[in-house]
Motif scaffolding. Structure first.
Motif, PDB file in Angstrom:
ATOM      1  N   SER A   1       0.927  -1.246  -0.174  1.00 33.32           N
ATOM      2  CA  SER A   1       0.063   0.082  -0.142  1.00 33.32           C
ATOM      3  C   SER A   1       0.820   1.109   0.093  1.00 33.32           C
ATOM      4  N   SER A   2       2.107   1.073   0.534  1.00 31.20           N
ATOM      5  CA  SER A   2       2.928   2.438   0.629  1.00 31.20           C
ATOM      6  C   SER A   2       3.725   2.889  -0.658  1.00 31.20           C
ATOM      7  N   GLN A   3       3.628   1.606  -1.452  1.00 33.68           N
ATOM      8  CA  GLN A   3       3.858   1.733  -2.964  1.00 33.68           C
ATOM      9  C   GLN A   3       2.960   2.014  -4.146  1.00 33.68           C
ATOM     10  N   GLY A   4       1.696   2.216  -3.621  1.00 29.37           N
ATOM     11  CA  GLY A   4       0.694   2.608  -4.402  1.00 29.37           C
ATOM     12  C   GLY A   4      -0.547   1.585  -4.783  1.00 29.37           C
ATOM     13  N   LEU A   5      -0.158   0.549  -4.192  1.00 30.91           N
ATOM     14  CA  LEU A   5      -1.425  -0.221  -4.196  1.00 30.91           C
ATOM     15  C   LEU A   5      -2.524  -0.336  -3.450  1.00 30.91           C
ATOM     16  N   THR A   6      -3.891  -0.237  -4.044  1.00 26.09           N
ATOM     17  CA  THR A   6      -5.155   0.063  -3.528  1.00 26.09           C
ATOM     18  C   THR A   6      -6.048  -1.039  -3.546  1.00 26.09           C
ATOM     19  N   THR A   7      -6.789  -0.925  -2.706  1.00 24.65           N
ATOM     20  CA  THR A   7      -8.057  -1.770  -2.760  1.00 24.65           C
ATOM     21  C   THR A   7      -8.779  -1.935  -4.099  1.00 24.65           C
ATOM     22  N   ASN A   8      -8.781  -0.892  -4.803  1.00 22.36           N
ATOM     23  CA  ASN A   8      -9.339  -0.846  -6.199  1.00 22.36           C
ATOM     24  C   ASN A   8      -8.573  -1.744  -7.133  1.00 22.36           C
ATOM     25  N   ASP A   9      -7.252  -2.110  -6.816  1.00 18.07           N
ATOM     26  CA  ASP A   9      -6.598  -2.834  -7.792  1.00 18.07           C
ATOM     27  C   ASP A   9      -6.479  -4.144  -7.370  1.00 18.07           C
ATOM     28  N   LEU A  10      -7.065  -4.447  -6.272  1.00 23.84           N
ATOM     29  CA  LEU A  10      -7.115  -6.103  -5.895  1.00 23.84           C
ATOM     30  C   LEU A  10      -7.973  -7.009  -6.807  1.00 23.84           C
ATOM     31  N   HIS A  11      -8.966  -6.343  -7.516  1.00 26.22           N
ATOM     32  CA  HIS A  11     -10.108  -6.944  -8.195  1.00 26.22           C
ATOM     33  C   HIS A  11      -9.446  -7.569  -9.232  1.00 26.22           C
ATOM     34  N   GLU A  12      -8.524  -6.841  -9.957  1.00 25.48           N
ATOM     35  CA  GLU A  12      -7.785  -7.549 -11.187  1.00 25.48           C
ATOM     36  C   GLU A  12      -7.066  -8.394 -10.908  1.00 25.48           C
ATOM     37  N   VAL A  13      -6.267  -8.105  -9.732  1.00 22.29           N
ATOM     38  CA  VAL A  13      -5.070  -8.941  -9.069  1.00 22.29           C
ATOM     39  C   VAL A  13      -5.810 -10.388  -8.858  1.00 22.29           C
ATOM     40  N   MET A  14      -6.834 -10.259  -7.949  1.00 28.12           N
ATOM     41  CA  MET A  14      -7.648 -11.672  -7.663  1.00 28.12           C
ATOM     42  C   MET A  14      -8.250 -12.366  -8.897  1.00 28.12           C
ATOM     43  N   ARG A  15      -8.865 -11.537 -10.069  1.00 26.56           N
ATOM     44  CA  ARG A  15      -9.217 -12.237 -10.912  1.00 26.56           C
ATOM     45  C   ARG A  15      -8.193 -13.263 -11.730  1.00 26.56           C
ATOM     46  N   THR A  16      -7.011 -12.725 -12.042  1.00 27.88           N
ATOM     47  CA  THR A  16      -6.003 -13.406 -12.419  1.00 27.88           C
ATOM     48  C   THR A  16      -5.572 -14.829 -11.476  1.00 27.88           C
ATOM     49  N   VAL A  17      -5.513 -14.400 -10.212  1.00 32.61           N
ATOM     50  CA  VAL A  17      -4.996 -15.519  -9.328  1.00 32.61           C
ATOM     51  C   VAL A  17      -5.906 -16.633  -9.417  1.00 32.61           C
ATOM     52  N   LYS A  18      -7.405 -16.277  -9.622  1.00 38.16           N
ATOM     53  CA  LYS A  18      -8.597 -17.146  -9.515  1.00 38.16           C
ATOM     54  C   LYS A  18      -8.431 -17.894 -10.589  1.00 38.16           C
TER      55      LYS A  18
END
Length: 495
Positions: free
Chosen positions: A419-436
């Protein structure tokens, strides 16, 4: 396949540097850049060629699959695929000079059939392989020389039928509607038609039927010439699917071949985390890395897997065997010397005596540097090795967080770390989609793009040139390089 009494030798031209003459006649097995791969390589192939040709092709196919997972546009995908092909799988047109065309096409041919053996084993592997191969064929088809492409299509025995004058005039209204033109009072003369049509069974062009780009009549689709590529792509896909099913039935005959089965098993993991690579060049920073620098490097530059190991080590003052192995080799390749490594691990294991540390850990540290035992210089583990070997159990900290963490723990961990490097909760959807979807290295690549956006990294660039992360040291080295470049630019502006 891959068998003959005499080893195949590529034909060479008598003119230095010119190797196209043997490819422009019907006797050559590689007359065209495009290939339907309907004939297997019936000649001897060395074990090195077998593996090398397959790995080069797999690098291209893995990046194509990553492009789908990263939602790249078709133009972006074409550009990335073309770049990867130039790097790993060059395949020039017949007009190219001073290029060993037959050698290029032979390697392309071998690589395709080796990967058939690797990816025919399950329905899921076959589906992913067919999708990637068909995409590669489409990219090559669109970028091919128009004359060579037409000559290639003429050579194929497609079951299409040219629509003749009488039939064209009979359905003039419907065919002209496909071109977006109003039907005239009387059918136009045959010479005035701007488009040629072919008649094929409608089941061969389901995509065109779904898009309403063909005229249907009596079980046949009337396809305009500018849409015939859809038929060609479907034919490529259909034939490849049939060939893979046939190969799967024959594959058990190879189970006793101890030379090939391990190679094929390794290749079949290629879509999981890209093609494994070894990072053996030390000192990614260009300077010596000291033990007291690790905390700062971990905070700013380490991928999630190594950041997790570092934080576990700081918290518990201990790591289990596979955690020490994964992290220790990573730090060694990053540029930590043997003396600094001993100092780092001794400081980290602060809850044990010097005597216990020397007895239980110092030897293993020296062994990983090739200074004890068989004195082998062990490489750091690639993403593929981390994903597929030594699955972590209770109390373990090694492995890949994108694969081995629960979704809830992964999201919490990503926000805590980045989070200190710019990652926000809004970015998690895309990241978790690729993980799934199982594209763990793509998720890691996207996190790299987000956390390095302040250093000029844009979405889709990956770690550079559109490449995905396939090795933890690759991630860290690129991050350090970006920081160093930004620092040098700032100094240049100030001066």
């Amino acid at each position: 396949m891959f068998q003959n009494k005499e080893k195949h030798q590529p034909k060479q031209s008598n003119v230095p540097g010119a190797t196209t003459s043997s490819l422009t006649n019907d006797s050559s097995p590689y007359s065209f850049r495009l290939n339907f791969y309907d004939k297997p390589p019936l000649y001897e192939v060395t074990l090195e060629e077998f593996e090398t040709c397959a790995l080069d092709r797999l690098r291209v196919l893995a990046e194509i699959e990553s492009s789908f997972a990263r939602n790249r546009s078709w133009d972006e995908l074409k550009s990335v695929t073309d770049t990867q092909c130039r790097k790993y799988l060059p395949l020039n047109n017949n007009t190219a000079i001073r290029v060993r065309l037959e050698e290029q096409r032979r390697n392309d041919h071998i690589g395709h059939f080796v990967l058939r053996l690797a990816f025919c084993r399950s329905e899921e592997l076959r589906r992913r392989f067919v999708k990637a191969e068909t995409t590669l064929f489409k990219v090559r088809y669109e970028m091919d020389d128009s004359k060579e492409r037409s000559a290639f299509l003429d050579r194929q025995k497609f079951d299409w039928e040219e629509v003749r004058k009488g039939e064209r005039n009979e359905f003039a209204k419907e065919l002209l509607a496909l071109e977006g033109k109003p039907a005239p009072g009387t059918p136009p003369a045959i010479d005035s038609w701007s488009t040629e049509y072919h008649k094929v069974p409608w089941t061969r062009v389901p995509d065109l039927v779904a898009k309403r780009r063909v005229f249907l009549r009596g079980g046949y689709a009337y396809v305009p010439s500018n849409e015939m590529s859809g038929f060609v792509f479907n034919e490529f896909e259909r034939k490849l699917e049939m060939a893979l099913e046939h190969t799967a039935k024959m594959l058990p005959r190879m189970d006793e071949d101890t030379r090939l089965v391990p190679i094929l098993n390794n290749l079949s993991q290629g879509f999981l985390a890209g093609v494994p690579s070894e990072w053996v060049n030390p000192s990614a920073t260009g300077d010596e890395i000291r033990a007291d620098m690790i905390d700062d490097l971990a905070r700013k530059h380490f991928p999630m897997c190594m950041r997790n190991l570092h934080e576990c080590l700081v918290r518990d003052h201990h790591l289990k065997h596979f955690g020490r192995l994964q992290y220790g080799l990573f730090l060694k390749v990053l540029g930590l010397s043997i003396d600094e490594a001993i100092a780092f691990w001794r400081k980290s294991f602060s809850n044990m005596t010097d005597d216990k540390f020397n007895k239980e850990h110092k030897y293993n540290i020296r062994h990983s540097f090739g200074l004890e035992g068989k004195r082998a210089n062990y490489p750091a583990k690639s993403c593929q090795q981390i994903l597929t070997s030594d699955k972590p159990g209770v109390g373990d900290c090694h492995g890949c967080p994108y694969r081995h963490f629960s979704p809830e723990n992964l999201q919490t961990g990503l926000l805590a770390v980045y989070s200190s490097q710019g990652l926000t909760t809004n970015d998690l959807h895309e990241v978790m989609r690729t993980v799934k979807e199982g594209h763990y290295h793509v998720a890691c690549t996207r996190v790299f793009e987000i956390t390095h956006a302040s250093r000029g990294v844009k979405k889709g660039e990956g770690i550079g040139g559109g490449d995905s992360v396939v090795h933890p040291n690759q991630y860290a080295a690129r991050s350090i390089e970006l920081e160093k470049s930004q620092r040098e630019d700032t100094m240049a502006v100030e001066s």
